[in-house]
Design an enzyme around this catalytic site. Structure first.
Site, PDB file in Angstrom:
ATOM      1  N   GLU A 363       0.829  -1.208   0.000  1.00  0.00           N
ATOM      2  CA  GLU A 363       0.000   0.000   0.000  1.00  0.00           C
ATOM      3  C   GLU A 363       0.866   1.263   0.000  1.00  0.00           C
ATOM      4  O   GLU A 363       1.845   1.335   0.754  1.00  0.00           O
ATOM      5  CB  GLU A 363      -0.916  -0.020   1.237  1.00  0.00           C
ATOM      6  CG  GLU A 363      -1.929  -1.148   1.169  1.00  0.00           C
ATOM      7  CD  GLU A 363      -2.409  -1.634   2.539  1.00  0.00           C
ATOM      8  OE1 GLU A 363      -2.377  -0.849   3.502  1.00  0.00           O
ATOM      9  OE2 GLU A 363      -2.807  -2.812   2.622  1.00  0.00           O
ATOM     10  N   SER A 393      -5.574  -4.568   1.076  1.00  0.00           N
ATOM     11  CA  SER A 393      -5.992  -5.969   0.939  1.00  0.00           C
ATOM     12  C   SER A 393      -4.843  -6.856   1.401  1.00  0.00           C
ATOM     13  O   SER A 393      -4.239  -7.566   0.600  1.00  0.00           O
ATOM     14  CB  SER A 393      -6.293  -6.288  -0.535  1.00  0.00           C
ATOM     15  OG  SER A 393      -7.219  -5.412  -1.091  1.00  0.00           O
ATOM     16  N   GLU A 394      -4.556  -6.833   2.695  1.00  0.00           N
ATOM     17  CA  GLU A 394      -3.346  -7.529   3.159  1.00  0.00           C
ATOM     18  C   GLU A 394      -3.345  -9.015   2.815  1.00  0.00           C
ATOM     19  O   GLU A 394      -2.302  -9.587   2.474  1.00  0.00           O
ATOM     20  CB  GLU A 394      -3.157  -7.337   4.666  1.00  0.00           C
ATOM     21  CG  GLU A 394      -2.613  -5.974   5.067  1.00  0.00           C
ATOM     22  CD  GLU A 394      -3.640  -4.858   4.985  1.00  0.00           C
ATOM     23  OE1 GLU A 394      -4.840  -5.157   4.773  1.00  0.00           O
ATOM     24  OE2 GLU A 394      -3.261  -3.688   5.129  1.00  0.00           O
ATOM     25  N   HIS A 463      -1.664  -0.085  16.139  1.00  0.00           N
ATOM     26  CA  HIS A 463      -0.644   0.347  15.168  1.00  0.00           C
ATOM     27  C   HIS A 463       0.748   0.362  15.794  1.00  0.00           C
ATOM     28  O   HIS A 463       1.622   1.100  15.348  1.00  0.00           O
ATOM     29  CB  HIS A 463      -0.955   1.755  14.643  1.00  0.00           C
ATOM     30  CG  HIS A 463      -2.137   1.835  13.741  1.00  0.00           C
ATOM     31  ND1 HIS A 463      -3.407   1.488  14.147  1.00  0.00           N
ATOM     32  CD2 HIS A 463      -2.262   2.215  12.442  1.00  0.00           C
ATOM     33  CE1 HIS A 463      -4.247   1.661  13.152  1.00  0.00           C
ATOM     34  NE2 HIS A 463      -3.578   2.099  12.101  1.00  0.00           N
TER      35      HIS A 463
END
Ligand SMILES: Cc1ncc(C[n+]2csc(CCOP(=O)(O)OP(=O)(O)O)c2C)c(N)n1
Length: 667
Positions: A363, A393-394, A463
């Protein structure tokens, strides 16, 4: 190359793709083969499970009839028909399901995990679709005119990775044919009760053309399959082929809750039953031929030797000579003390420049942005088309990476925040890491998944984590951690050169901004032991009070704590930093602990069942009877808070490491 030994590929009988007019004979072979499997199960001669396609055979045959050698085929749990339709290799498949060494995967894969040449099956629903897309991407680059096919059932329409892949395949115009075998059921559940909207609508939403047919109209089925495959081949775009069908037997062995009336209704329409009714003599002749063939194969296999215990695993690391750590000279650096992120970029640039198979996907990687942490800045400009932005869209991008690797490319997949690796876990754990062993060494998946882990930037619970703990111990996977001592460009180079297995590369976020250096703040020189993935050592010349083991982003804070421990209390820390944390070379650690008797393990992530636990266990096992005094420093056992102050309490830092050193020195 690989760190795990695999036997040479197993060759089955010759592949025989059915010629026109042989379809029904092959369909009978598939049916009798699977009926035989069910019989062998009920006689207790097979173990595990089996999913038959009895009643659906023609869909596999229609697709096999339009594929060509060199195309990739990805199948699912219901794979026997797909495999036999394509290869005719009943012997290799039966041997595999019987768990024999002469099976197509040496008995390792069994019924659901089969592989031969470019045919692969895996029982994790939907996971093969992005891998097929990755192969399609590789074909588009290197073998235009070939296509990749992925079979799924209609229950798998519930799986998110399918849509991530359709989106990507459509955007990237990949020659991917998704074959949907729409039998109306997913295990025990009627898909009408779980799958919303229309099938066609699901594909068309992504601009993917959907061809539709049923197994009850053979001519139209074969013509539609041909039209779909030719469309994908000619236009180099994805398409779907939806084949309505019905399985006449249970989902696996005996689990069928559908009404006998419903099954009888479909049995009456079954294409093979219809053929038998209409052409009884031809049917009987073909049936006898197939029966004899299967009987002979079974008789031969029943006399075959059983597998013997395999001894696999990494060879023991040879003794090493310690020498000063340095930047890799082959990859020049613009500065004498470059930052870690710059060396990551240098390393990637070097690989792109020297190996046309290298491709970077993830990304926001393209210029002008150049990645969330700027690791790829400038690379998309310098290597057009080889550094590609992906959608969020990992799972799919990791799967596409797997497919690219499988097909001979050298992909690097970037997971922007390492926390999102959870979304790619299936592709790493159940796909990439399994393939080489499960398919008996016939394939390699040298994919590199780069993930920026770590906290201390106030990004909060989702994160900031170090999630590698969840991947430790996955056979077939390598986990390498960058740090600010071992040149990141060297590690990238080594991964590329020496691994033909998947690799999870841990890139700590704070680390990116650190300078790569060969001295610690206390003036000592960092040594490395010359292994492919070296262990680093801050040597204490045999006078160390405590062995300190850490990796990745904690190295700098550990060094600082060690410096202070010496200045304040004259505690001498001997620091060891593995660069490959799984599989872990424990020898240098054990050797040091045997001398110091004191072990401090520092990791940024959660401690339970983590890196520290393993280091401790390894030392305890290898030093039986030693008076071992261990301490672990790790994250507090709760999610990581955002507040700067709270985050400091949650994650280990210099103060915690220093306190642990002092405690250990007193012990
Ligand atoms: C990701 C995943 N979830 C659940 C399962 C267990 N499972 C195996 S087959 C199956 C049903 C699949 O249905 P469908 O996709 O319609 O294929 P069919 O069995 O009808 O051929 C399920 C739930 C699995 N193998 N993989």
């Amino acid at each position: 190359m690989a760190s795990t030994a695999h036997p040479p590929p197993v060759r089955g009988a010759e592949v025989v793709i059915p010629k026109d007019g042989e379809t029904l004979r092959r369909a009978i072979l598939i049916r009798l083969f699977e009926e035989k499997l069910l019989a062998l199960f009920s006689e207790g001669k097979l173990s595990g499970t089996v999913h038959t396609c009895i009643g659906q055979e023609l869909s596999a045959l229609a697709v096999a009839a339009v594929l060509r050698e060199g195309d990739w085929i990805f199948s699912n749990h219901r794979c026997h028909g797909h495999y036999l339709a394509w290869t005719g290799d009943a012997r290799g498949l039966l041997a595999e399901i019987m768990g024999l060494p002469s099976g197509i995967c040496a008995g390792r894969g069994g019924s659901q995990h089969i592989c031969r040449d470019r045919f692969l099956s895996n029982g994790v629903q939907g996971g093969g679709v992005p891998i097929a897309a990755g192969c399609a991407a590789a074909l588009k680059i290197a073998e235009p005119g070939r296509i990749a096919t992925s079979f799924i059932g209609d229950g798998t329409l519930g799986q998110g990775v399918v849509y991530e892949t359709l989106n990507l395949a459509s955007r990237w115009s990949l020659p991917l044919l998704v074959v949907l075998e729409k039998n109306g059921y997913a295990q025990s559940t009627a898909t009408a009760t779980t799958i919303a909207g229309s099938v066609r609508g699901r594909f068309e939403a992504f601009g993917v053309k959907c061809f539709e047919a049923t197994i009850w109209d053979r001519e139209t089925l074969f013509a539609t399959a041909r039209e779909a495959a030719e469309y994908v081949r000619r236009e180099r775009v994805p398409a779907a082929l939806s084949v309505e069908c019905f399985r006449l037997k249970a989902h696996s062995k005996g689990d069928d809750n559908r009404s006998p009336e419903l099954i009888a209704e479909f049995a009456a329409r079954d294409p093979l039953h219809v053929f038998e009714r209409e052409f009884p003599e031809s049917y009987a002749r073909m049936r006898i031929e197939c029966e004899i063939r299967l009987r002979d194969i079974l008789a031969e296999l029943e006399r075959s030797p059983a597998p013997i215990r395999e001894t696999l695993g990494a060879a023991p690391e040879p003794a090493r000579v310690w020498k000063p750590a340095a930047l890799i000279p082959e990859i020049p650096s613009v500065r004498s003390q470059p930052r870690v992120v710059e060396r990551v970029r240098d390393g990637l640039r070097h690989l792109l420049a020297n190996d046309p198979r290298v491709i970077l996907i993830g990304e926001d990687m393209e210029d002008p942005y150049g990645g969330a942490f700027k690791a790829t800045k400038g690379l998309s400009t310098d290597f057009p088309g080889r550094v590609r932005n992906t959608p969020i869209s990992e799972a799919a991008i990791t799967g596409v990476g797997n497919g690219l690797a499988l097909a001979g490319m050298r992909p690097f997949v970037e997971i922007m925040f390492g926390d999102f690796i959870t979304l790619a876990a299936d592709q790493i754990i159940n796909q990439a890491s399994k393939f080489a062993y499960m398919y008996a060494g016939q394939v390699a998946v040298p994919v590199v998944v780069r993930a920026a882990m770590g906290g201390k930037r106030g990004y909060g619970a989702t994160h900031s984590q170090c999630l590698e703990r969840h991947f430790f111990g996955t056979p077939g996977l390598n986990i390498v951690a960058l740090n600010s001592v071992c040149d990141p460009a060297l590690l990238l180079h080594r991964i590329h050169e020496r691994l033909d297995e998947p690799c999870l590369l841990l890139e700590n976020k704070l680390l990116y901004g650190m300078s790569v250096r060969s001295h610690s703040p206390d003036g000592r020189v960092w040594l490395e032991n010359g292994a492919d993935f070296p262990t680093l050592k801050l040597d204490a010349h045999g006078r160390g009070d405590v062995t300190v083991v850490t990796y990745g982003g904690m190295v700098d804070e550990v060094e600082e704590a060690v410096r202070r421990a010496f200045e304040d209390d004259e505690i001498i820390g001997e620091v060891l930093v593995p660069t490959r944390v799984f599989p872990l070379d424990v020898a240098p650690i054990v050797e040091s602990v045997a001398r110091t008797g004191r072990l401090l393990v520092v990791e940024e992530g959660q401690g339970f069942a983590g890196f520290g636990s393993e280091v401790l266990a390894a030392c305890a096992e290898r030093l039986p009877g030693a008076a071992l005094r261990p301490v672990r420093v790790c994250a507090e056992p709760h999610p990581i808070p955002c507040s700067r102050e709270l985050e400091k309490f949650a994650l280990p830092g210099v103060d915690e490491v220093l306190a642990a050193l002092q405690k250990l020195a007193r012990a």
